[in-house]
Motif scaffolding. Structure first.
Motif, PDB file in Angstrom:
ATOM      1  N   GLU A  53       0.827  -1.204   0.000  1.00 33.09           N
ATOM      2  CA  GLU A  53       0.000   0.000   0.000  1.00 33.09           C
ATOM      3  C   GLU A  53       0.867   1.263   0.000  1.00 33.09           C
ATOM      4  OE1 GLU A  53      -3.163   0.522  -0.401  1.00 33.09           O
ATOM      5  OE2 GLU A  53      -3.729  -1.583  -0.503  1.00 33.09           O
ATOM      6  N   TRP A  76      -4.991  -8.586   0.831  1.00 35.14           N
ATOM      7  CA  TRP A  76      -6.161  -8.177   1.609  1.00 35.14           C
ATOM      8  C   TRP A  76      -7.138  -9.340   1.788  1.00 35.14           C
ATOM      9  CZ3 TRP A  76      -6.163  -4.401   4.749  1.00 35.14           C
ATOM     10  CH2 TRP A  76      -5.515  -3.186   4.467  1.00 35.14           C
ATOM     11  N   ASP A 106     -13.622  -4.340   6.014  1.00 40.87           N
ATOM     12  CA  ASP A 106     -12.671  -3.350   5.490  1.00 40.87           C
ATOM     13  C   ASP A 106     -11.641  -4.015   4.571  1.00 40.87           C
ATOM     14  OD1 ASP A 106     -13.909  -1.287   6.809  1.00 40.87           O
ATOM     15  OD2 ASP A 106     -12.482  -1.216   8.474  1.00 40.87           O
ATOM     16  N   SER A 110     -11.068  -3.262   0.643  1.00 41.06           N
ATOM     17  CA  SER A 110      -9.744  -2.876   0.143  1.00 41.06           C
ATOM     18  C   SER A 110      -9.309  -3.800  -0.990  1.00 41.06           C
ATOM     19  CB  SER A 110      -8.721  -2.920   1.282  1.00 41.06           C
ATOM     20  OG  SER A 110      -9.003  -1.942   2.263  1.00 41.06           O
ATOM     21  N   GLN A 113     -11.090  -2.746  -4.142  1.00 39.27           N
ATOM     22  CA  GLN A 113     -10.485  -1.516  -4.664  1.00 39.27           C
ATOM     23  C   GLN A 113      -9.189  -1.810  -5.408  1.00 39.27           C
ATOM     24  OE1 GLN A 113      -8.910   1.221  -1.693  1.00 39.27           O
ATOM     25  NE2 GLN A 113      -9.525   2.971  -2.927  1.00 39.27           N
TER      26      GLN A 113
END
Length: 218
Positions: A53, A76, A106, A110, A113
């Motif tokens: 990240e 993730w 979450d 992620s 995304q």
């Protein structure tokens, strides 16, 4: 394993500033990208995602961003899996259970995304021809994105994503795998018409897929 551990130590020395190399240096950038891969190879998922990240946010124009985004998405998903296991393996106080559930959601968001970024980059017509690793990561990004959306409870969106895998990969094993998962998801949600349609299309593809292809992109 020993080689990966040695590589991790060397790369950490660079990324953590013990080699007096700054973030703007090419060697630092290379070390950060390699460290994320090494940590993932050692299944140190939380640390690998942290490194990935940071690299994705710091080096937004690097040509490796789509590949790295796919790797981050897979990381993730592993973190979400660990949270899921924690929920099921150990009795938790209500407050702690809510925290773990929120962390899992979450992580799944992620992952979606990052898979979006990977698909957009790797499937961009302007991207240079994909090497075998990038091709594999593209398949994983398409399919695992749908899996993550399904786990988030977004049925219609997940079905659309599985259909996108089928369209994109045609007669390849990834398309067959997507149809199987689509049928299972539709059945789980009581959408028997969609389940039958996906099953029938999977049967047609099964007769066309070459022997040895049906190992799935995972």
């Amino acid at each position: 394993e020993a080689d990966l551990q040695e590589a991790e130590i060397h790369l950490r020395d660079i990324c953590e500033g013990r080699e007096s190399i700054g973030p703007n240096a090419l060697e630092y950038r290379e070390a950060m990208f390699q460290l994320g891969r090494v940590l993932a190879g050692r299944e140190q998922w939380t640390e690998s995602v942290e490194v990935m990240e940071e690299a994705l946010q710091r080096y937004t124009n690097d040509v490796r961003v789509p590949e790295y985004a796919a790797r981050a998405g897979l990381g993730w998903l592993e973190i979400a899996r660990m949270n899921r296991q924690h929920l099921h393996a150990t009795p938790l106080a209500p407050a702690r259970k809510a925290e773990v559930e929120a962390a899992m959601v979450d992580s799944l968001r992620s992952a979606v995304q990052r898979f979006d970024l990977a698909v957009a980059g790797l499937d961009d017509p302007a991207h240079s021809p994909l090497d075998p690793l990038e091709s594999q990561l593209l398949r994983q990004a398409y399919l695992r994105r749908a899996d993550a959306v399904a786990e988030l409870g977004q049925y219609d969106v997940a079905m659309d994503h599985y259909a996108a895998v089928e369209r994109r990969f045609g007669e390849e094993a990834a398309a067959l795998e997507a149809l199987v998962r689509m049928a299972n998801l539709a059945h789980l949600h009581g959408d028997e018409g969609a389940a039958r349609s996906a099953t029938n299309r999977a049967r047609v593809k099964l007769r066309r897929v070459r022997p040895g292809q049906i190992s799935g992109p995972d």
